[in-house]
Design an enzyme around this catalytic site. Structure first.
Site, PDB file in Angstrom:
ATOM      1  CE  LYS A 110      -4.448   0.937   0.190  1.00 11.18           C
ATOM      2  NZ  LYS A 110      -5.601   0.094  -0.200  1.00 11.18           N
ATOM      3  CG  ASP A 165      -7.387   3.203  -0.774  1.00  8.75           C
ATOM      4  OD1 ASP A 165      -7.822   2.046  -0.705  1.00  8.75           O
ATOM      5  OD2 ASP A 165      -7.500   3.998   0.195  1.00  8.75           O
TER       6      ASP A 165
HETATM    7  P1  NDP Z   1     -12.983   7.671  -2.783  1.00  9.90           P
HETATM    8  O1  NDP Z   1     -11.929   8.665  -2.609  1.00  9.90           O
HETATM    9  O2  NDP Z   1     -13.546   7.434  -4.136  1.00  9.90           O
HETATM   10  O3  NDP Z   1     -14.211   8.001  -1.821  1.00  9.90           O
HETATM   11  C1  NDP Z   1     -14.032   8.093  -0.446  1.00  9.90           C
HETATM   12  C2  NDP Z   1     -15.358   8.430   0.195  1.00  9.90           C
HETATM   13  O4  NDP Z   1     -15.250   8.292   1.606  1.00  9.90           O
HETATM   14  C3  NDP Z   1     -15.781   9.875  -0.045  1.00  9.90           C
HETATM   15  O5  NDP Z   1     -17.176   9.956  -0.045  1.00  9.90           O
HETATM   16  C4  NDP Z   1     -15.165  10.587   1.147  1.00  9.90           C
HETATM   17  O6  NDP Z   1     -15.777  11.816   1.489  1.00  9.90           O
HETATM   18  C5  NDP Z   1     -15.399   9.568   2.237  1.00  9.90           C
HETATM   19  N1  NDP Z   1     -14.376   9.726   3.266  1.00  9.90           N
HETATM   20  C6  NDP Z   1     -13.032   9.663   3.110  1.00  9.90           C
HETATM   21  N2  NDP Z   1     -12.401   9.904   4.264  1.00  9.90           N
HETATM   22  C7  NDP Z   1     -13.380  10.129   5.164  1.00  9.90           C
HETATM   23  C8  NDP Z   1     -13.367  10.443   6.542  1.00  9.90           C
HETATM   24  N3  NDP Z   1     -12.208  10.554   7.210  1.00  9.90           N
HETATM   25  N4  NDP Z   1     -14.573  10.576   7.143  1.00  9.90           N
HETATM   26  C9  NDP Z   1     -15.737  10.474   6.462  1.00  9.90           C
HETATM   27  N5  NDP Z   1     -15.805  10.194   5.153  1.00  9.90           N
HETATM   28  C10 NDP Z   1     -14.645  10.021   4.524  1.00  9.90           C
HETATM   29  O7  NDP Z   1     -12.403   6.313  -2.165  1.00  9.90           O
HETATM   30  P2  NDP Z   1     -12.887   4.815  -2.400  1.00  9.90           P
HETATM   31  O8  NDP Z   1     -14.357   4.765  -2.594  1.00  9.90           O
HETATM   32  O9  NDP Z   1     -11.993   4.213  -3.410  1.00  9.90           O
HETATM   33  O10 NDP Z   1     -12.493   4.148  -0.999  1.00  9.90           O
HETATM   34  C11 NDP Z   1     -13.411   4.056   0.084  1.00  9.90           C
HETATM   35  C12 NDP Z   1     -12.967   2.950   1.013  1.00  9.90           C
HETATM   36  O11 NDP Z   1     -12.929   1.713   0.306  1.00  9.90           O
HETATM   37  C13 NDP Z   1     -11.577   3.110   1.633  1.00  9.90           C
HETATM   38  O12 NDP Z   1     -11.578   2.529   2.917  1.00  9.90           O
HETATM   39  C14 NDP Z   1     -10.697   2.267   0.698  1.00  9.90           C
HETATM   40  O13 NDP Z   1      -9.521   1.847   1.347  1.00  9.90           O
HETATM   41  C15 NDP Z   1     -11.641   1.111   0.429  1.00  9.90           C
HETATM   42  N6  NDP Z   1     -11.370   0.300  -0.746  1.00  9.90           N
HETATM   43  C16 NDP Z   1     -11.239   0.863  -1.987  1.00  9.90           C
HETATM   44  C17 NDP Z   1     -11.026   0.076  -3.082  1.00  9.90           C
HETATM   45  C18 NDP Z   1     -10.962   0.617  -4.470  1.00  9.90           C
HETATM   46  O14 NDP Z   1     -10.828  -0.175  -5.396  1.00  9.90           O
HETATM   47  N7  NDP Z   1     -11.090   1.925  -4.673  1.00  9.90           N
HETATM   48  C19 NDP Z   1     -10.854  -1.377  -2.958  1.00  9.90           C
HETATM   49  C20 NDP Z   1     -11.090  -1.876  -1.614  1.00  9.90           C
HETATM   50  C21 NDP Z   1     -11.313  -1.045  -0.572  1.00  9.90           C
HETATM   51  P3  NDP Z   1     -15.032  13.204   1.176  1.00  9.90           P
HETATM   52  O15 NDP Z   1     -15.199  13.393  -0.298  1.00  9.90           O
HETATM   53  O16 NDP Z   1     -15.744  14.207   1.990  1.00  9.90           O
HETATM   54  O17 NDP Z   1     -13.601  13.025   1.584  1.00  9.90           O
HETATM   55  O1  2IT Z   2      -7.925  -1.649  -0.687  1.00  9.06           O
HETATM   56  C1  2IT Z   2      -7.862  -2.143  -1.840  1.00  9.06           C
HETATM   57  O2  2IT Z   2      -8.004  -3.355  -2.025  1.00  9.06           O
HETATM   58  C2  2IT Z   2      -7.645  -1.236  -2.963  1.00  9.06           C
HETATM   59  N1  2IT Z   2      -7.570  -0.033  -2.760  1.00  9.06           N
HETATM   60  C3  2IT Z   2      -7.496  -1.784  -4.350  1.00  9.06           C
HETATM   61  C4  2IT Z   2      -6.088  -2.252  -4.579  1.00  9.06           C
HETATM   62  C5  2IT Z   2      -5.770  -2.682  -5.986  1.00  9.06           C
HETATM   63  O3  2IT Z   2      -4.585  -2.975  -6.187  1.00  9.06           O
HETATM   64  O4  2IT Z   2      -6.631  -2.740  -6.856  1.00  9.06           O
END
Ligand code: NDP
Ligand code: 2IT
Length: 447
Positions: A126, A166
């Site tokens: 990461k 992420d």
């Molecule tokens: P994005 O940046 O697309 O979206 C993040 C969302 O979460 C936004 O709505 C943001 O709001 C909100 N958010 C972020 N930080 C905070 C906080 N401290 N408190 C409240 N709301 C918050 O990220 P993703 O959708 O990609 O990721 C979301 C989660 O999913 C994370 O935990 C990530 O690690 C996990 N994840 C992502 C993957 C991927 O493929 N993208 C894969 C697996 C897991 P705001 O705009 O106000 O910051």
């Molecule tokens: O938390 C996760 O699994 C991710 N942000 C996606 C990682 C990836 O390599 O696609």
């Protein structure tokens, strides 16, 4: 706490005393994996978990860039290369002001187990930066991404370490990062995943984490003869994972009533349909706006400033925003209000105390390392297509994603089923993820 777990955690705490998120993630794994290790002689005396909690390599670097006012900005960049026993390091990059070593080590640690669960050959890593993309111009984002990659490129490669998105890193950022990598190395390879479709990206990768989480929830419900249709659903977040979790819930006939961002949540009693979701996607991804603007467009909805959605009545909940966004009291409220299924889209959104509440109530609970693994799994499929210089169709990738999520569910059942038929998905995911990595480490010797 089990005495053996306590002793192990004491040693981990000494080395990582200022890393609360990392310690939390390790404790949650140790509680289920240490008893398993003691029951299986092949792991005796090998210090396997002590080795897994130590990153193979941790890179920290300076990122300097010039903002639109000509001011020199300094951020900190990182890559945690946690474990490469079963494949090249693989995991996302996070750009958020809260990023620090503890957060990235917890995410890299979770990634090791998650990637192992996908059945694909990927190690865990990461990275990211404390850079805050909010309010930055497109040019500033580009300059930052280029500056970040001008150091990271030395440490990654399609057979070494393959980053992806992420929080704060989506298609736009992956584009800028990839461009700089390609220029510096003079090679076009699958060094990043989440690429655009016309330059090496995979179908379904943007959708995969959210869709995969819903496929996992569907498997949990089906095991109990239930389904998503007509369920009232709370979702937190409005980013990549939340949007596509909502989309799949809607497609399967669920009624999604909340979404959120760090300013608060919206409640739409009529349900968020595909048209309203398309408005949210445009608002967040194109206009880069705030979720509160939803109520201007749909006045029957209500915006709750500074709050999370967990006090609303529901059948199912998908925390899809960030770590530790769902606390013990939230879990108690969800259970009291009749919630039967909590599926983590985010990484470690529920605190350890919240998970204990779900387990005591014996409701369905899926930890992120199992239920959000569809994203990295589809990244693995992107790597395969890049290596083959080939492209699968949307339907082909979606079918593979469905199969992988079913396999992960089956692995959790195999290691997590209890005598009364209840499945402890935390235990199942941790042990299934551990076994594959530990066996590979044993085979490779002390390195
Ligand atoms: P994005 O940046 O697309 O979206 C993040 C969302 O979460 C936004 O709505 C943001 O709001 C909100 N958010 C972020 N930080 C905070 C906080 N401290 N408190 C409240 N709301 C918050 O990220 P993703 O959708 O990609 O990721 C979301 C989660 O999913 C994370 O935990 C990530 O690690 C996990 N994840 C992502 C993957 C991927 O493929 N993208 C894969 C697996 C897991 P705001 O705009 O106000 O910051
Ligand atoms: O938390 C996760 O699994 C991710 N942000 C996606 C990682 C990836 O390599 O696609």
């Amino acid at each position: 706490m089990d005495k053996r777990v306590q002793e192990f955690m004491e040693t981990v705490k000494v080395r990582n005393s200022h890393e609360p998120e990392f310690l939390q993630a390790v404790q949650e794994v140790a509680e289920t994996v240490i008893p398993y290790i003691y029951e299986h002689d092949i792991y005796a005396g090998k210090n396997i978990l002590s080795r897994i909690v130590e990153p193979e390599r941790l890179i920290s670097f300076r990122v300097c860039w010039v903002d639109d006012d000509g001011v020199i900005q300094i951020n900190r960049g990182y890559r945690v290369q946690m474990n490469s026993a079963i494949g090249p390091y693989k995991g996302g990059l996070r750009f958020h002001p809260t990023v620090n070593q503890s957060v990235l080590k917890f995410l890299a640690f979770e990634q090791v187990f998650k990637n192992s669960l996908t059945t694909l050959p990927m190690g865990g890593g990461k990275g990211g930066s404390d850079f805050d993309p909010k309010g930055k111009s497109d040019d500033e984002i580009m300059r930052f991404c280029h500056a970040f990659m001008s150091e990271l490129f030395r440490h990654i490669g399609h057979d070494t370490d393959v980053p992806a998105g992420d929080i704060g890193v989506g298609a736009r950022e992956v584009g800028y990062l990839f461009g700089m990598y390609k220029k510096l190395r003079n090679e076009f390879t699958g060094v990043l995943t989440g690429k655009g479709l016309s330059w090496g990206g995979s179908q379904i990768r943007p959708e995969a984490t959210g869709y995969g989480a819903v496929y996992f929830a569907d498997s949990m419900l089906k095991r109990k003869g239930d389904e998503i249709k007509n369920k009232i659903i709370l979702i937190s977040g409005s980013g990549n994972v939340a949007e596509y979790a909502a989309e799949k819930c809607i497609q399967l006939g669920g009624k999604v009533v909340t979404m959120s961002d760090s300013s608060g949540y919206i409640y739409d009693k009529d349900g968020i349909n595909q048209e309203k979701l398309d408005f949210i996607k445009d608002l967040k991804n194109v206009k880069r706006g705030r979720i509160s603007e939803y109520v201007k467009e749909y006045p029957s909805a209500v915006f709750h400033q500074g709050k999370t959605p967990w006090s609303e009545k529901c059948d199912m909940a998908f925390p899809c925003a960030t770590q530790n966004e769902l606390h013990k009291e939230d879990a108690e409220t969800l259970v009291k209000n009749g919630c039967i299924c909590v599926t983590e889209g985010a990484n470690m959104p529920s605190t350890i105390e919240a998970v204990t509440v779900f387990h005591k109530a014996k409701i369905l609970f899926a930890p992120g390392k199992a239920s959000n693994a569809g994203g990295v799994a589809t990244s693995g499929l992107e790597m395969t297509q890049n290596a083959l210089r080939y492209k699968w169709t949307r339907m082909e990738v979606d079918e593979k994603l469905k199969d992988i999520m079913k396999d992960i569910h089956a692995s959790c059942e195999q290691y997590g089923a209890e005598d009364d038929g209840f499945v402890n998905y935390v235990k199942g995911a941790n042990i299934a993820g551990f076994v594959k990595v530990a066996d590979a480490m044993l085979a490779q010797g002390v390195i």
